[in-house]
Design a protein around this motif. Structure first.
Motif, short mmCIF file in Angstrom:
data_model
loop_
_atom_site.label_atom_id
_atom_site.label_comp_id
_atom_site.label_asym_id
_atom_site.label_seq_id
_atom_site.Cartn_x
_atom_site.Cartn_y
_atom_site.Cartn_z
N GLN A 58 0.26 -2.50 1.62
CA GLN A 58 -0.50 -1.47 2.35
C GLN A 58 -1.29 -0.60 1.39
N TRP A 59 -0.66 -0.16 0.29
CA TRP A 59 -1.35 0.67 -0.68
C TRP A 59 -2.46 -0.12 -1.37
N ARG A 60 -2.22 -1.39 -1.63
CA ARG A 60 -3.24 -2.23 -2.22
C ARG A 60 -4.47 -2.31 -1.32
N ASP A 61 -4.22 -2.59 -0.05
CA ASP A 61 -5.33 -2.68 0.91
C ASP A 61 -6.08 -1.36 1.01
N GLU A 62 -5.34 -0.27 0.98
CA GLU A 62 -5.94 1.07 1.04
C GLU A 62 -6.85 1.32 -0.17
N CYS A 63 -6.35 0.99 -1.35
CA CYS A 63 -7.15 1.16 -2.58
C CYS A 63 -8.43 0.35 -2.52
N LEU A 64 -8.31 -0.91 -2.14
CA LEU A 64 -9.47 -1.79 -2.13
C LEU A 64 -10.47 -1.42 -1.04
N ALA A 65 -9.99 -0.91 0.09
CA ALA A 65 -10.88 -0.53 1.19
C ALA A 65 -11.77 0.65 0.82
N HIS A 66 -11.36 1.47 -0.12
CA HIS A 66 -12.13 2.66 -0.49
C HIS A 66 -13.05 2.45 -1.68
N GLN A 67 -13.13 1.22 -2.16
CA GLN A 67 -14.01 0.95 -3.29
C GLN A 67 -15.43 0.70 -2.77
N LEU A 75 -5.31 -3.65 -10.55
CA LEU A 75 -4.07 -3.14 -9.99
C LEU A 75 -2.90 -3.68 -10.81
N VAL A 76 -1.93 -2.84 -11.08
CA VAL A 76 -0.69 -3.25 -11.74
C VAL A 76 0.45 -2.74 -10.88
N VAL A 77 1.39 -3.63 -10.60
CA VAL A 77 2.55 -3.30 -9.77
C VAL A 77 3.68 -2.86 -10.69
N ILE A 78 4.28 -1.72 -10.36
CA ILE A 78 5.33 -1.13 -11.18
C ILE A 78 6.64 -1.09 -10.40
N GLY A 79 7.67 -1.69 -10.97
CA GLY A 79 9.02 -1.60 -10.43
C GLY A 79 9.74 -0.48 -11.17
N ASN A 80 9.96 0.64 -10.53
CA ASN A 80 10.53 1.81 -11.19
C ASN A 80 12.04 1.94 -10.91
N LYS A 81 12.69 2.77 -11.69
CA LYS A 81 14.11 3.11 -11.59
C LYS A 81 15.03 1.98 -12.06
N VAL A 82 14.58 1.23 -13.07
CA VAL A 82 15.44 0.17 -13.60
C VAL A 82 16.67 0.72 -14.29
N ASP A 83 16.63 1.99 -14.65
CA ASP A 83 17.78 2.61 -15.32
C ASP A 83 19.01 2.70 -14.43
N ILE A 84 18.84 2.64 -13.12
CA ILE A 84 20.00 2.73 -12.22
C ILE A 84 20.22 1.45 -11.42
N ARG A 85 19.56 0.36 -11.82
CA ARG A 85 19.69 -0.90 -11.08
C ARG A 85 21.14 -1.36 -10.97
N ASP A 86 21.91 -1.23 -12.04
CA ASP A 86 23.30 -1.71 -12.00
C ASP A 86 24.21 -0.80 -11.18
N GLN A 87 23.73 0.36 -10.76
CA GLN A 87 24.52 1.28 -9.93
C GLN A 87 24.22 1.08 -8.43
N THR A 88 23.29 0.18 -8.12
CA THR A 88 22.86 -0.04 -6.75
C THR A 88 23.53 -1.28 -6.19
N LYS A 89 23.86 -1.25 -4.91
CA LYS A 89 24.44 -2.42 -4.25
C LYS A 89 23.43 -3.56 -4.32
N PRO A 90 23.89 -4.76 -4.61
CA PRO A 90 22.98 -5.91 -4.72
C PRO A 90 22.11 -6.11 -3.47
N GLU A 91 22.63 -5.85 -2.31
CA GLU A 91 21.85 -6.05 -1.08
C GLU A 91 20.73 -5.02 -0.91
#
Length: 175
Positions: A58-67, A75-91
């Motif tokens: 959705q954000w990608r489409d929004e960015c491209l629609a306004h050009q 565009l670069v996709v960022i996966g954030n909060k890797v520092d707490i990945r092992d504290q999160t339930k796998p599901e």
């Protein structure tokens, strides 16, 4: 936030806006003025929250629609909060294979970060800055651009080879 970085022997002034996923940036005059003049975007999701990935397209489409043009918009996709990945339930975690496939299919870079620890943040900023600078240069030369094309000067824009970490661990999640 504003920040100056040197890339390809050029000083670039970055103006960084963080919408924090807020809906008010999606529509109306605020949305239009927010996107006006943008030269690239980082699309951020939480690696520990499967529902956060739903808004990336959705954000990608929004960015491209306004050009203003059909020119390449980095565009670069960022996966954030890797520092707490092992504290999160796998599901609750994102299926990393799925997002990497989506990024590859759409020719987007993907970097994992921890804003808390600073892991990968500089690499993400340098990646989008380099891509935006190359897109701007390509537009000025009136040449088409793709994320992996070879330019007339022989340089190649690839996140994997152009933005090697200066210190071990800076960009362990780089694709």
């Amino acid at each position: 936030m504003s920040k100056k970085v040197d890339i390809h022997d050029v000083e670039v002034s970055l103006q960084i806006w963080d919408t924090a996923g807020q809906e008010r940036f999606h529509a109306g005059s605020l949305g239009n003025s927010f996107y006006r003049g943008a030269h690239g975007a980082l699309l951020v999701y939480d690696v520990n929250n499967a529902s956060s990935i739903d808004q990336i397209a959705q954000w990608r489409d929004e960015c491209l629609a306004h050009q203003d043009t059909d020119a390449y918009f980095p565009l670069v996709v960022i996966g954030n909060k890797v520092d707490i990945r092992d504290q999160t339930k796998p599901e609750d975690r994102i299926d990393q294979r799925e997002i990497l496939t989506w990024c590859r299919d759409n020719s987007y870079g993907h970097i994992e970060t921890s804003a808390k620890d600073g892991l990968g943040v500089e690499a993400a900023m340098l990646a989008i800055t380099g891509l935006a600078l190359e897109a701007k240069r390509s537009t000025e030369r009136n040449a088409p651009i793709s994320p992996s094309r070879t330019s007339s000067t022989g340089d190649r824009m690839r996140l994997t080879s152009l933005y090697e970490p200066k210190k071990k661990g800076l960009c362990e999640g780089c694709m």
